[in-house]
Scaffold this active site. Structure first.
Site, short mmCIF file in Angstrom:
data_model
loop_
_atom_site.label_atom_id
_atom_site.label_comp_id
_atom_site.label_asym_id
_atom_site.label_seq_id
_atom_site.Cartn_x
_atom_site.Cartn_y
_atom_site.Cartn_z
N SER A 64 -54.58 -11.47 4.10
CA SER A 64 -54.04 -10.12 3.91
C SER A 64 -55.06 -9.27 3.18
O SER A 64 -55.80 -9.75 2.32
CB SER A 64 -52.75 -10.14 3.11
OG SER A 64 -52.33 -8.80 2.89
N GLY A 65 -55.06 -7.98 3.54
CA GLY A 65 -55.93 -7.06 2.81
C GLY A 65 -56.62 -6.05 3.71
O GLY A 65 -57.38 -5.21 3.23
N HIS B 140 -44.74 -12.09 3.45
CA HIS B 140 -45.53 -11.02 2.80
C HIS B 140 -45.43 -9.75 3.65
O HIS B 140 -45.20 -8.65 3.14
CB HIS B 140 -46.99 -11.47 2.67
CG HIS B 140 -47.97 -10.35 2.38
ND1 HIS B 140 -48.38 -9.46 3.36
CD2 HIS B 140 -48.58 -9.97 1.24
CE1 HIS B 140 -49.22 -8.59 2.83
NE2 HIS B 140 -49.36 -8.88 1.54
N TYR C 164 -43.24 -4.36 5.01
CA TYR C 164 -42.44 -3.42 5.81
C TYR C 164 -41.41 -2.73 4.91
O TYR C 164 -41.21 -1.51 4.99
CB TYR C 164 -41.69 -4.17 6.92
CG TYR C 164 -42.41 -4.36 8.24
CD1 TYR C 164 -43.69 -4.89 8.29
CD2 TYR C 164 -41.80 -4.05 9.45
CE1 TYR C 164 -44.34 -5.11 9.50
CE2 TYR C 164 -42.43 -4.25 10.68
CZ TYR C 164 -43.70 -4.79 10.68
OH TYR C 164 -44.34 -4.99 11.88
N LYS D 35 -46.65 -4.75 14.95
CA LYS D 35 -47.30 -5.83 15.69
C LYS D 35 -46.44 -7.07 15.78
O LYS D 35 -46.74 -7.99 16.53
CB LYS D 35 -48.64 -6.17 15.05
CG LYS D 35 -49.65 -5.05 15.16
CD LYS D 35 -51.07 -5.61 15.32
CE LYS D 35 -52.12 -4.54 15.24
NZ LYS D 35 -52.51 -4.29 13.86
N ARG E 6 -38.17 1.22 11.93
CA ARG E 6 -39.29 1.47 12.85
C ARG E 6 -38.76 1.59 14.27
O ARG E 6 -39.24 2.43 15.05
CB ARG E 6 -40.31 0.32 12.77
CG ARG E 6 -41.06 0.29 11.45
CD ARG E 6 -42.29 -0.60 11.53
NE ARG E 6 -42.88 -0.80 10.22
CZ ARG E 6 -44.09 -1.31 10.02
NH1 ARG E 6 -44.84 -1.69 11.03
NH2 ARG E 6 -44.57 -1.45 8.79
N HIS F 85 -10.67 -21.70 13.09
CA HIS F 85 -12.00 -22.09 12.60
C HIS F 85 -11.95 -22.78 11.24
O HIS F 85 -12.99 -23.19 10.74
CB HIS F 85 -12.93 -20.88 12.57
CG HIS F 85 -13.25 -20.36 13.95
ND1 HIS F 85 -13.86 -21.14 14.90
CD2 HIS F 85 -12.99 -19.17 14.54
CE1 HIS F 85 -14.00 -20.44 16.02
NE2 HIS F 85 -13.46 -19.24 15.82
C1 6PG Z 1 -52.18 -7.38 5.84
C2 6PG Z 1 -51.45 -6.58 6.88
C3 6PG Z 1 -51.98 -6.90 8.24
C4 6PG Z 1 -51.66 -5.87 9.30
C5 6PG Z 1 -50.26 -5.99 9.81
C6 6PG Z 1 -49.65 -4.66 10.13
O1 6PG Z 1 -51.51 -8.08 5.12
O2 6PG Z 1 -53.40 -7.25 5.78
O3 6PG Z 1 -50.09 -6.87 6.84
O4 6PG Z 1 -51.58 -8.20 8.53
O5 6PG Z 1 -51.96 -4.60 8.91
O6 6PG Z 1 -50.38 -6.73 10.99
O7 6PG Z 1 -48.56 -4.92 10.89
P1 6PG Z 1 -47.79 -3.86 11.73
O8 6PG Z 1 -48.72 -3.37 12.80
O9 6PG Z 1 -46.66 -4.66 12.27
O10 6PG Z 1 -47.38 -2.77 10.79
#
Ligand code: 6PG
Length: 514
Positions: free
Chosen positions: A142-143, A217, A222, A292, A319, A485
């Site tokens: 992540s980052g 995470h 989100y 994504k 979303r 039930h």
């Molecule tokens: C991270 C982000 C990275 C990416 C996501 C965004 O931790 O670096 O989360 O993994 O930006 O895939 O996801 P969405 O396109 O679903 O917002």
């Protein structure tokens, strides 16, 4: 020489496949940390590009990036046993690369590390699928691109032997935190990596565990993002504030308990002016959110294991509804909302303060849900997840990094059996202190007709969690009425099952199981 220690021989320490934005930046980060890396991408321009970039950044020093034209060449240029890192899109491309590595002659004790946003169950299947051919290991990253370049948060999992080999590499490349303050130690200068502090990379557990934790995470990410957006929406629509005015408030909040990367970048986005239209950029960005899939996976997993992660799930739905742009535009001309409230300057200032506390309390709930989900899933899959360690590696480098993660670290360090963050003494006190403002802010947003699904669900989560008797007693009665039930009695041992014969004249109760 072990590939875990940078070498000065001709052979490379690490092989890197996939030189998109994340792969390129991770490679340059590893090179900054002294590793010599054999690089390959199906797109040869990307290989040329990173070789150029490395030359530029290295100056007089020898190059650390070695170009390769094929999988076979990459293996030849690597010290054995081979350590190969993949940064390719999640899904089929990972298996595609793995099968090419097998064809190129990869060995059984070589290690392949997948750093993509893979579905955790895919990692579990891959470890089994490639057993005997090579060791498949996973590391969730992540980052974003800056994190990858100057220090991401890393969530590795899989074969413990493989971890002993990759550990020094990930400790060097990851973000660092000051052990005393819990604050990030940052350097954004190529060639000058941060070498002191606690690394944001810790072994999470067996294969799948690391990508599961990263998935959660992202679910929290989100929720965090959606909560900030709802706060912005109320300020914009009910309080008639301009984007720069909102940015100013976010910057003030960023000095206190709400300090986080996401608040910081939200202020930057709100201050940005679009050159083409000379309007705030937020007003020209289409209000249709993309995704994504990782937030959706988190929501699906929460439903599957029965973990009440409603704020995360609402953030996914928020979303979804945003993507119905045309329908919403049409409906906006038909469906009535409430009259706009007239507010004095003092009432506006009070509402802003209430929103600040509502955002903070809702955020606590979103994290509580994420950690609760990991606890339930961890138990189900036999992972011994250490939550203080997980909170620690999220303090820097990742997208949800925030001052607040230090308080979560402390909560789990004080009590590693904590059932829920909400009952940690510090967080319980914080919510007690701010809940009146939280309730007022949520009520006002409903009265103003401004959708705040994440914030509203967060307060429902809090209220449900603290309620001793929920109306599930009536619900069980309904289920027993139409479907036999059965139900448990609260004055008997758990597990005893009863059924009322609702269609009989005297409605007798029968014990089904004792
Ligand atoms: C991270 C982000 C990275 C990416 C996501 C965004 O931790 O670096 O989360 O993994 O930006 O895939 O996801 P969405 O396109 O679903 O917002």
């Amino acid at each position: 020489m072990s590939s875990a220690v940078p070498n000065t021989d001709t052979l490379c320490d690490i092989g890197f496949i996939g030189l998109g934005v994340m792969g390129k930046n991770l490679t340059l980060n590893l090179a900054d940390n002294g590793y010599k890396i054999a690089c390959f991408d199906l797109d040869q321009d990307r290989v040329d590009d990173i070789v150029e970039q490395d030359k530029k950044e290295r100056g007089d020093q020898p190059a650390r990036v070695v170009p390769c034209q094929s999988f076979t060449e990459l293996l030849k240029k690597l010290a054995a046993p081979h350590l190969i890192i993949l940064s390719v899109p999640a899904g089929e491309p990972v298996d595609h690369v793995c099968s090419h590595l097998i064809d190129a002659g990869i060995d059984a004790d070589d290690i392949v590390v997948d750093t993509g946003n893979s579905l955790w169950t895919d990692s579990v299947e891959r470890e089994a699928k490639y057993k005997g051919k090579f060791i498949f290991f996973s590391t969730a990253v992540s980052g974003g691109e800056v994190g990858a370049r100057f220090g991401p948060s890393l969530m590795p999992s899989g074969n413990p032997y493989a971890w002993t080999r990759i550990e020094p590499v990930w400790h060097a490349a990851s973000a660092k935190v000051d052990a005393k303050t819990g604050k990030p130690i940052e350097s954004f200068t190529p060639g000058k990596p941060v070498t002191e502090g606690e690394p944001c990379a810790t072994y999470i557990g067996p294969i799948g565990a690391g990508h599961y934790v990263k998935m959660v995470h992202n679910g929290i990410e989100y929720a965090d993002m959606q909560l900030i957006c709802e706060t912005y929406h109320v300020m914009r629509e009910a309080l008639d504030m301009t984007p720069p005015e909102i940015a100013k408030v976010f910057r003030e909040w960023n000095e206190g308990e709400l300090n986080s990367y996401l608040i910081e970048i939200s202020a930057e986005v709100l201050d940005e002016i679009d050159e083409q239209s000379n309007q705030p950029i937020v007003d020209v960005i289409m209000d249709k959110a993309g995704q994504k899939g990782t937030g959706l996976w988190t929501a699906v997993s929460a439903l599957q294991v029965g973990s009440p992660a409603q704020t995360i799930t609402q953030a996914v739905f928020a979303r979804s509804i945003s993507s119905f742009k045309e329908e919403r535009s049409a409906a906006s001309a038909i469906l009535e909302g409430p009259e706009k409230m007239a507010l004095s300057e003092q009432e506006k200032a009070e509402w802003i303060e209430q929103l600040k506390h509502a955002l903070y309390c809702s955020k606590i709930c979103a994290y509580a849900q994420g950690f609760q989900l990991m606890a339930i899933a961890g138990k189900e899959h036999g992972w011994n997840l250490e939550f203080a360690e997980i909170a620690k590696i999220w303090r820097a480098g990742c997208i949800i990094r925030a001052v607040f993660l230090q308080s979560i670290t402390q909560a789990y360090e004080n009590n590693d059996k904590l059932t829920n963050l909400l009952v940690d003494p510090f967080f319980a006190e914080q919510i007690t202190q701010y809940q009146s403002d939280w309730r007022t802010a949520v009520s006002k947003s409903v009265l103003a007709g401004i959708p705040c699904p994440a914030m509203t669900s967060a307060i429902s989560y809090y209220d449900a969690y603290r309620t001793e008797v929920l109306p599930a007693n009536l619900l069980q009665g309904q289920r027993d009425f139409f479907g036999a039930h059965t139900f448990e009695r609260n004055d008997e041992r758990a597990g005893n099952k009863y059924h009322v014969q609702w269609s009989e004249p005297n409605r007798p109760m029968v014990c089904i199981k004792k």
